[in-house]
Write a protein that holds these residues in place. Sequence first.
Motif, PDB file in Angstrom:
ATOM      1  N   HIS A 782       6.855  11.382  -7.123  1.00 45.62           N
ATOM      2  CA  HIS A 782       6.624  10.811  -5.613  1.00 45.62           C
ATOM      3  C   HIS A 782       7.692   9.811  -5.563  1.00 45.62           C
ATOM      4  O   HIS A 782       8.450   9.987  -4.397  1.00 45.62           O
ATOM      5  N   ARG A 786      11.271   9.566  -3.076  1.00 44.64           N
ATOM      6  CA  ARG A 786      11.560   8.974  -1.866  1.00 44.64           C
ATOM      7  C   ARG A 786      12.930   7.818  -2.351  1.00 44.64           C
ATOM      8  O   ARG A 786      13.673   7.768  -1.406  1.00 44.64           O
ATOM      9  N   GLU A 814       4.135   7.101   2.728  1.00 41.58           N
ATOM     10  CA  GLU A 814       3.267   8.056   2.122  1.00 41.58           C
ATOM     11  C   GLU A 814       3.440   9.773   2.438  1.00 41.58           C
ATOM     12  O   GLU A 814       4.113   9.816   3.600  1.00 41.58           O
ATOM     13  N   TRP A 831       3.003  13.744  -3.805  1.00 38.57           N
ATOM     14  CA  TRP A 831       2.363  12.721  -3.240  1.00 38.57           C
ATOM     15  C   TRP A 831       1.117  12.412  -3.729  1.00 38.57           C
ATOM     16  O   TRP A 831       0.244  11.953  -4.053  1.00 38.57           O
ATOM     17  N   GLU A 835      -1.016   9.995  -5.450  1.00 35.31           N
ATOM     18  CA  GLU A 835      -2.320   9.137  -4.896  1.00 35.31           C
ATOM     19  C   GLU A 835      -3.505   9.484  -5.670  1.00 35.31           C
ATOM     20  O   GLU A 835      -4.362   8.513  -5.927  1.00 35.31           O
TER      21      GLU A 835
END
Length: 994
Positions: A782, A786, A814, A831, A835
Amino acid sequence: MSGSGVESGSGCDDLLGVLWGKSEEKADGSMNLLLSHLLDTAAVAERMWDDFLAPSTRRMLDETAGGLGRGRRLFAWLCGVHDCGKATPAFQRMWVKGAESVRAAGLGWSEPAIARCRWRHDRAGGYLLQELLPKGGWREEQVAWVWPLVAGHHGAFPDRAATKPARKARGQLAGGGRWPEAQQALVQRFTEELGFGDLAEVEPCRVPSRAAQLHLSGLIVMADWIASDEKQFKGVDVLAMVTLDHARARAGLAWEALRLRGGWGGLAEPGPEAFGDRFGQSPRPSQRMVMEAARRMEAPGLLVVEAPMGEGKTKAALLAAEILAAKFGADGVFVGMPTQSTSDPMFSQVRTWVAAVDKDLASRVALLHGKRMFNKEWRELLESDCASASEARFGGIDEYGDCEGDDLYGDGDLYGDSVAARKGMLPQPLSRGPAEWFLGAKRGLLCPFVVGTIDQLLFAATRTRHVMLRMAGLAGKVVVLDEIHAADVYMSQFLKEGLRWLGQAGVPVVLLSATLPPRQRRELIDAYLAGAVSREEFTVESLPDPLGYPSVSATWMAPDGSGPRFAVEDCAGWRDDLSVAVEFMPEVIPGPQASYEQREAVKAEANASVAAYLGRELADGGCALVIRNTVDRAQSLYTELRKSFGDDVLLLHGRIAVGPRADRTEECLRLLGAEKKGRPPSRPARLIVVATQIAEQSFDVDADLLITDLAPIDLVLQRVGRLHRHEKTRRCGRLNRPRVVITGFASADGTCEAPGFEGGTTALERPAPRFLGGSEFIYGRHLLLRAAVLLFTAVDGWRVPGQVPELVALGYGEGEDGMPRAWRKDAESAWLRWEGEQRRRADNASGCLLTRRGDKEGTTLSGLHYSSVPGAGRDTDLDAVVRDGEASTEVIVVIQDGETYRTLSGRALTVNGDVPDELLEEVLGGTVRLPPRYTAAAALELAPLPGWLGHPRLGYSPALVVDSGRGTVLADRVVRYEKDLGLVEERAPAGPGR
């Protein structure tokens, strides 16, 4: 009987004259009466009040006691009464000779009944106070917070039910007959000796916060440990000699002998000229901004400083700490750093700073981490002729827990000097550093000025034994924490718990970061303020985010109780933004089914590409920093670069033994660090430093060119912070513009042939890239995705540091927010995995936090240790509690040459490995941490050398014995220790069944 209903101690001399507190064996040959020990401890507490307690602590105690000047006597009473639980059959029976005298005085018990049921004297003391204080006229709300201080003085706070004697003992544990009379007489006589008329006069007027209670508990333990030193407090076995005046004389001599001192004491608020006086330079705009924010704070609070690398955050924070200490009555400072290696230079900086305030204070700065004896400045402070022995007696105890005193019945040797006696150590000369008492187990934070790893604060947020000593070491100080962005989600749970307690204790805190995600900033502020208002949860809805960079966010609770106050400001940095060019060097990344040979081939190809690139860019000279995400990649690239660049290449990573690694780090800083006055320029014409994440933070070097594996955006920016760091450095050709070259990624099919990786939108129109397996394991896909978006769209480069806050905020977004269409499915999946992993790690930490969910608004310490934390007996064990990485083991590498053991540098030990004093540092310098995969095998296959057994610093250290070729087999793998590469893993040896 007194007016309070508690019988005076004056008519019970026959009983008080036999109740013992320390046996002859533990009181230097003469039994110490229990009343004598209580008064000794109270007298020590008086000296602590006069010469050690922070002004804020004295103020809190005065408020608790009911007015100015009343806190001193209450504090002495609270410290002295701690051992009243020894006035019970359960304790008095434990020393045969003393028990005979007690029985002869008419205090009897049934031995068979007691033998079946143990009752710790700390818990017994809590129980007795629950009985005696109400009879003395105390209100329940005051009894409720005082008895846990006594019940918990051996390290853990039981609940009320756990203090009661077992029913099956039929009342024999607490005693019948004249026992209640003796217990009442002891407490009353002690109370009268302190100048109170009766127990009712002792009763506090207000209930302090739970954090203040924890702070007080730690101070009580400190007073008890000092008063338990048999060398300073010899036994007094004649009641007529037991007086407060006599105890004060003993305490005064002990205090001076132990060289115990506080910190600043009364500190005048520094004026505008102070920065120049302390640091020899004028403050930059951002530094003035931070100091002014501290001046505007109306109450202890949280100061969050966000500024780029090289901006001077540390100096601003130290001056802010000085201002906050003067405003709110702090007596010292704790500076927490992310690693041991970053703590060492900070130790020097803090000593220089406090010496500028008062030259005598530099000797009161302690360095607190497990490898401090490798710090030359620290060793010299302890004096060369006694450093090893001092550190063996105290530093070793700190590491191995020899004097923890976690005995079942709470009667262990908690001071620790007997450890030295058992080991046959002679008294050592005084050091020029902090008082040696502060070097003992769990006491380091009590030193007035402390520099150490952030773990020291995290330990104070764990539900572990003697946690009150850690809180006592933080309360009364200003706490400064650097590089707080380095705390991952697991560590952050302890950080937030610690901030909650510090907020409730009224401890000013300064947090520093160059790359702090906005969400993390808000969570840290909310945690501190939740503690300040004693709430389970608290959110500051109106707190604005900083608009610029550098920035400062100051928050505190209004003194009138009207709610939170905050001041958020920003200003221009001291230097213009750098225009950093972003380039790419994709490489082939094979799939998970690739063979070993295939992986080695593509790694060699990637190394060759880097070597060729550096050959072109450094043809006319220059200095490059190359950061790889794994040790294996760093070692293999170093080997390749040596072929072309020879001695112009240095390697730095965490699997180099601590001695050589410290030398190499120092060499890097000398060659690429800032020029210092009086030292000739040392920057080489050409140098390549190959490193891992060890060069990511607090590594003050200046590189002309950076090549780095792709990492989360904040870490990439930290690495970019090493580019063109110093203004006066001369550069040539293309190196005049700072550049970062990104490696460690490939196109979605694992190749480096796909177009578009020169940046721009083309790369974003293709499927998401593939990353190194090691990078995904460390950081998660994740955050890498990004970061990749932000890097691939940096067509015109970055403005650094101006864009840092924006980039960090985007890098920690997010879900699929901000992701290109072609990446969204991959990004959403990554993600969700990330998470879920974050939640799991946070939940894992919750079981070790000092308070559990739903109990954060508690008003007393009763039941705080509702369950034990597994594997948290020693400071080294606590590392595994506050960090959730894979368990790993440190070993000491030694070479076996025939029948002789040798150090890494080749110096001979004995056939059993015995280490003479002059070689101890060199042997310990061979310490290296094994990769986690070897942890289980190390526990089974490795052990200390025979000559190390019983040694205070080597006795617990497993040896990794390598042959003359520097190799050995561990866990069916060949491992080698090579001078240049450090610890190297090779393929498993061929053989049957493999």
